[in-house]
Scaffold this active site. Structure first.
Site, PDB file in Angstrom:
ATOM      1  N   HIS A 139      -1.122   3.167  -3.015  1.00 40.37           N
ATOM      2  CA  HIS A 139      -2.290   2.557  -2.387  1.00 40.37           C
ATOM      3  C   HIS A 139      -1.941   2.002  -1.013  1.00 40.37           C
ATOM      4  O   HIS A 139      -0.872   1.432  -0.794  1.00 40.37           O
ATOM      5  CB  HIS A 139      -2.852   1.437  -3.268  1.00 40.37           C
ATOM      6  CG  HIS A 139      -4.299   1.178  -2.991  1.00 40.37           C
ATOM      7  ND1 HIS A 139      -4.737   0.508  -1.861  1.00 40.37           N
ATOM      8  CD2 HIS A 139      -5.414   1.504  -3.692  1.00 40.37           C
ATOM      9  CE1 HIS A 139      -6.061   0.429  -1.893  1.00 40.37           C
ATOM     10  NE2 HIS A 139      -6.490   1.037  -2.983  1.00 40.37           N
ATOM     11  N   HIS A 140      -2.868   2.175  -0.081  1.00 44.06           N
ATOM     12  CA  HIS A 140      -2.633   1.744   1.300  1.00 44.06           C
ATOM     13  C   HIS A 140      -2.537   0.214   1.418  1.00 44.06           C
ATOM     14  O   HIS A 140      -1.990  -0.295   2.404  1.00 44.06           O
ATOM     15  CB  HIS A 140      -3.762   2.259   2.204  1.00 44.06           C
ATOM     16  CG  HIS A 140      -3.314   2.586   3.593  1.00 44.06           C
ATOM     17  ND1 HIS A 140      -2.297   1.908   4.240  1.00 44.06           N
ATOM     18  CD2 HIS A 140      -3.757   3.516   4.484  1.00 44.06           C
ATOM     19  CE1 HIS A 140      -2.136   2.407   5.454  1.00 44.06           C
ATOM     20  NE2 HIS A 140      -2.997   3.392   5.623  1.00 44.06           N
ATOM     21  N   CYS A 141      -3.033  -0.515   0.442  1.00 48.87           N
ATOM     22  CA  CYS A 141      -2.893  -1.969   0.505  1.00 48.87           C
ATOM     23  C   CYS A 141      -1.447  -2.391   0.312  1.00 48.87           C
ATOM     24  O   CYS A 141      -1.068  -3.520   0.651  1.00 48.87           O
ATOM     25  CB  CYS A 141      -3.788  -2.655  -0.532  1.00 48.87           C
ATOM     26  SG  CYS A 141      -3.247  -2.466  -2.244  1.00 48.87           S
TER      27      CYS A 141
END
Length: 515
Positions: A139-141
């Site tokens: 996930h990009h988070c």
């Protein structure tokens, strides 16, 4: 225990029924170099288990604040087991690139389960020539392009014989924040939020004329200059070209489906063109993308009379490898898709990128974080999908994201199998376009991965062909030029630049920025 930043949380908020916000990559492996002659799921799980301590994002999960009153926290998952994150698939014969791309696109369209660490790996057998593929998404988070590349390299070896990795003593995981502690933090943040909003607005206003959408507001440049003067920065603002993104067939509301394609261009060709024209190798990459997109739009009689506008990620990361979260900014630049002559188009891209770099050199590199910090976390979580959807309908935003990730120069091995290619993949959203182009350097190659929404660009493989044609076009022009002597021979984009001091790969040096 660490709380997500406003930018990290924004990557969570943007997800919807049609948008998945993870980054990924497809590694193509040759098992013939492995001691056993094969790459198995068990060996892959063992590798991840042995080296998970090198990649904190793989071990952490989200701890949500009740009722979404504040941004989530990262906590170590006490039940973490790589075995639960690794899957195995087999393509039917003949196992060609089209089948692999279709399979990977289906995997890329699925959102990650937020109840556990936000990543998955799929081992794909059945490729032609006995190859296997390893598709991994995170996930990009949790990561940006540079930290994702660091995680990949931590799982690779310089030879078929796996290197010895010392495992540090395992400390007891820090306990997750308690309910009362999270609520107390949420209340405290709600009290200081008005001040944080005002500070973020003041900082973001200093780059108002360099942001998509708002740069078109009347007197945006004067407002930016005034905000900088108030902050004590009297330096004149370098001129920024118009950043209004035109409408194209691949801009607009997207569906939840994905298609992808991948291909490779030799680094020697990119370096040769860069030397011939005395330009940055990243300028060559941007020219390739501009030419390929122009060809795609011309074929559909949909070429705008204004240049497309691209967001180019810029890495700010420096310091500890494997750190959680995002340290990125972005340059917004026109792409010269409106210029018919190939030579003039190359010159226009070089000029536009030079202007973007001049402006970036005096910009507040935190403007992306500042924009995300303006809105309180509960409001952002609820409003972001609707705002992005509205941007897609109205045409606000940018046409696409073009990203170049640094990679190793020498061949590397996974589970003893040589990695022959690595194709990165990124995110598409309503506001940033229904197609994204990402490339990574590796072992004398520039590997491209293109992700698109099929309702916006169903023939995504044609874009790979246009990239090859554009490279041939530039090579022909380069034969007519005398080589320059002062051009770096390492291709790159700003994504690797700011925090990559001394790192091999695609890092174009803009300026070192402290973490």
């Amino acid at each position: 225990m660490r709380q997500l930043t406003a930018l990290d949380a924004q990557f969570l908020s943007v997800e919807s029924a049609t948008t998945a916000a993870h980054v990924a990559g497809v590694a193509i492996l040759d098992p013939s170099t492995a001691p056993s002659g094969a790459v198995t799921r068990r060996r892959l799980v063992d590798l991840l288990r042995e080296r998970a301590h090198l990649a904190p994002p793989l071990r952490m999960r989200l701890a949500d604040v009740p009722l979404g009153l504040d941004r989530p926290y990262w906590v170590e998952d006490p039940a973490f087991d790589p075995d639960a994150h690794v899957y195995e698939d087999t393509l039917p014969e003949p196992g060609d690139d089209l089948q692999l791309a279709e399979h990977v696109a289906r995997l890329h369209a699925r959102r990650l389960d937020r109840r556990r660490p936000l990543w998955e790996t799929h081992l794909v057998h059945g490729l032609a020539g006995g190859r296997v593929a390893v598709y991994t998404k995170v996930h990009h988070c949790a990561i940006d392009g540079v930290s994702g590349s660091e995680i990949l390299v931590s799982m690779l070896d310089p030879s078929p014989e796996p290197r010895l990795v010392e495992v540090p003593p395992h400390d007891a995981p820090e306990p997750a924040p308690g309910l009362l502690a999270m609520l107390a933090g949420a209340i405290t943040r709600s009290i200081v939020q008005p001040v944080e909003t005002l500070c973020s607005l003041a900082r973001a206003a200093a780059d108002l004329d360099a942001m998509p959408v708002v740069s078109a507001l009347p007197d945006a440049r004067r407002v930016a200059q005034a905000a900088r003067a108030i902050a004590g920065d009297a330096r004149p603002l370098p001129q920024v070209p118009p950043l209004a993104a035109p409408r194209t067939p691949f801009n607009g509301p997207i569906s939840g489906d994905r298609v992808m394609s991948f291909g490779t261009i030799p680094l020697a060709e990119v370096r040769g063109v860069a030397r011939a024209f005395g330009m940055s190798p990243n300028d060559v990459v941007m020219t390739l993308c501009s030419s390929a997109l122009r060809r795609w739009l011309e074929a559909r009689d949909a070429l705008p009379d204004r240049p497309l506008v691209a967001a180019v990620p810029v890495a700010l990361r420096a310091g500890a490898a494997g750190a959680m979260g995002n340290r990125i900014s972005a340059m917004i630049t026109p792409m010269a898709t409106d210029v018919a002559c190939p030579r003039e188009r190359l010159t226009a891209v070089r000029g536009a990128m030079a202007a973007a770099k001049r402006r970036y050199a005096v910009s507040r590199r935190t403007w992306l974080d500042d924009v995300c910090s303006i809105v309180p976390a509960p409001v952002a979580a609820l409003a972001t999908p609707a705002v992005f959807r509205l941007a897609g309908v109205t045409g606000a935003g940018v046409n696409l994201i073009v990203s170049n990730v640094p990679g190793p120069r020498r061949p590397l091995y996974m589970c003893g199998a040589r990695m022959v290619a690595y194709h990165p993949m990124s995110v598409v959203t309503d506001a940033t376009g229904g197609v994204s182009i990402t490339c990574a350097s590796y072992d004398g190659r520039l590997d491209f991965g293109i992700v698109a929404c099929p309702t916006r660009m169903p023939d995504v493989w044609s874009l790979i062909g246009h990239l090859r044609d554009a490279m041939d076009e530039l090579l022909e022009l380069a034969r007519e030029e005398e080589p320059a002597d002062d051009v770096p021979d390492v291709p790159g984009t700003p994504e690797a630049a700011a925090g990559s001091g001394g790192q091999d790969g695609t890092g174009e040096r803009l300026e070192k920025v402290p973490a």
